[in-house]
Motif scaffolding. Structure first.
Motif, mmCIF file in Angstrom:
data_model
loop_
_atom_site.group_PDB
_atom_site.id
_atom_site.type_symbol
_atom_site.label_atom_id
_atom_site.label_comp_id
_atom_site.label_asym_id
_atom_site.label_seq_id
_atom_site.Cartn_x
_atom_site.Cartn_y
_atom_site.Cartn_z
ATOM 1 N N VAL A 67 0.881 -1.166 0.000
ATOM 2 C CA VAL A 67 0.000 0.000 0.000
ATOM 3 C C VAL A 67 0.915 1.211 0.000
ATOM 4 C CG1 VAL A 67 -1.783 1.264 1.245
ATOM 5 C CG2 VAL A 67 -1.822 -1.243 1.215
ATOM 6 N N VAL A 68 0.879 1.991 -1.081
ATOM 7 C CA VAL A 68 1.857 3.055 -1.304
ATOM 8 C C VAL A 68 1.142 4.396 -1.425
ATOM 9 C CG1 VAL A 68 3.713 3.861 -2.812
ATOM 10 C CG2 VAL A 68 3.327 1.400 -2.519
ATOM 11 N N SER A 69 1.583 5.350 -0.607
ATOM 12 C CA SER A 69 1.028 6.707 -0.629
ATOM 13 C C SER A 69 2.173 7.715 -0.715
ATOM 14 C CB SER A 69 0.229 6.995 0.648
ATOM 15 O OG SER A 69 -0.802 6.060 0.816
ATOM 16 N N LYS A 70 1.971 8.752 -1.494
ATOM 17 C CA LYS A 70 2.940 9.853 -1.549
ATOM 18 C C LYS A 70 2.836 10.637 -0.257
ATOM 19 C CE LYS A 70 5.667 12.680 -3.972
ATOM 20 N NZ LYS A 70 7.027 12.297 -4.224
ATOM 21 N N VAL A 71 3.979 10.963 0.330
ATOM 22 C CA VAL A 71 4.004 11.709 1.583
ATOM 23 C C VAL A 71 4.916 12.911 1.412
ATOM 24 C CG1 VAL A 71 4.586 11.655 4.019
ATOM 25 C CG2 VAL A 71 3.589 9.651 2.958
ATOM 26 N N GLN A 120 3.751 -4.795 7.894
ATOM 27 C CA GLN A 120 5.031 -4.124 8.102
ATOM 28 C C GLN A 120 5.037 -2.772 7.399
ATOM 29 O OE1 GLN A 120 8.364 -6.241 6.440
ATOM 30 N NE2 GLN A 120 9.843 -4.726 7.076
ATOM 31 N N HIS A 121 5.525 -1.771 8.105
ATOM 32 C CA HIS A 121 5.771 -0.475 7.480
ATOM 33 C C HIS A 121 7.196 -0.503 6.944
ATOM 34 C CE1 HIS A 121 2.049 1.289 8.842
ATOM 35 N NE2 HIS A 121 2.253 0.699 10.000
ATOM 36 N N TYR A 122 7.354 -0.097 5.696
ATOM 37 C CA TYR A 122 8.647 -0.153 5.027
ATOM 38 C C TYR A 122 9.119 1.279 4.824
ATOM 39 C CZ TYR A 122 12.172 -2.066 1.861
ATOM 40 O OH TYR A 122 13.339 -2.444 1.283
ATOM 41 N N HIS A 123 10.269 1.608 5.352
ATOM 42 C CA HIS A 123 10.708 2.997 5.437
ATOM 43 C C HIS A 123 11.854 3.346 4.490
ATOM 44 C CE1 HIS A 123 8.211 3.139 9.000
ATOM 45 N NE2 HIS A 123 8.826 2.046 9.425
ATOM 46 N N LYS A 124 12.073 2.566 3.460
ATOM 47 C CA LYS A 124 13.234 2.763 2.596
ATOM 48 C C LYS A 124 13.072 3.905 1.590
ATOM 49 C CE LYS A 124 16.257 0.362 -0.601
ATOM 50 N NZ LYS A 124 16.568 -0.869 -1.292
ATOM 51 N N TYR A 125 11.870 4.186 1.157
ATOM 52 C CA TYR A 125 11.670 5.094 0.035
ATOM 53 C C TYR A 125 11.251 6.475 0.506
ATOM 54 C CZ TYR A 125 11.932 0.684 -2.357
ATOM 55 O OH TYR A 125 12.349 -0.541 -2.789
ATOM 56 N N SER A 126 12.146 7.427 0.396
ATOM 57 C CA SER A 126 11.869 8.799 0.805
ATOM 58 C C SER A 126 10.752 9.377 -0.061
ATOM 59 C CB SER A 126 13.138 9.648 0.658
ATOM 60 O OG SER A 126 12.898 10.958 1.079
ATOM 61 N N GLY A 127 9.778 9.990 0.596
ATOM 62 C CA GLY A 127 8.655 10.580 -0.121
ATOM 63 C C GLY A 127 7.484 9.632 -0.289
ATOM 64 N N TRP A 128 7.659 8.378 0.095
ATOM 65 C CA TRP A 128 6.598 7.379 -0.047
ATOM 66 C C TRP A 128 6.377 6.682 1.280
ATOM 67 C CZ3 TRP A 128 3.942 7.742 -4.341
ATOM 68 C CH2 TRP A 128 4.570 8.258 -5.481
#
Length: 141
Positions: A67-71, A120-128
């Motif tokens: 589940v991918v959201s732009k942040v 699991q929350h995946y924290h590798k991708y900055s901005g996502w």
């Protein structure tokens, strides 16, 4: 074989209004993600069925939904709570729609019911903001 399961899951997730798209996972993080929030359907492990009789094989299948959201972070690099809550709400909707779901194709059952197996929350991708919602199922052929 996996494409039919992908299509059944995609159809089941299509009722989640907040998702703008549902796609087969093909490491879209290395390219441009054109729309969001999006769900990527991944089969992260090899499907390796075992023969249980002369004409019947059975195996476990792992399924991971990204589940991918732009942040957009604030000027101080803080992530707004509302962005976290929105991603979490969509991930919960994915869980609720798929946990216990039995994939079918043309009226034929493709596997057993999906069982939630991980979050699991995946924290590798900055901005996502990425949340993995994982399931297992068994396939008999």
């Amino acid at each position: 074989m996996l494409y039919q399961i992908f299509k059944a899951i995609k159809e089941q997730l299509s009722v989640i209004n907040d998702l703008k798209d549902i796609q087969w996972f093909n490491n879209q993080y290395d390219t441009t993600i054109h729309t969001h929030p999006v769900a990527f359907i991944e089969f992260p492990e090899e499907f390796a069925p075992q023969q249980i009789s002369n004409d019947l094989d059975e195996g476990s299948l792992a399924i991971r939904i990204h589940v991918v959201s732009k942040v957009i972070s604030r000027i101080d690099n803080d992530i707004p709570d509302i962005a976290v809550q929105q991603n979490e709400d969509i991930a919960m909707a994915v869980k609720d729609n798929l946990n216990g779901f039995t994939p079918t194709y043309n009226g034929n059952q493709l596997s057993t019911r999906l069982k939630l197996s991980g979050w699991q929350h995946y924290h590798k991708y900055s901005g996502w903001m990425v949340t993995f919602v994982s399931f297992t199922t068994n396939i008999r052929k």
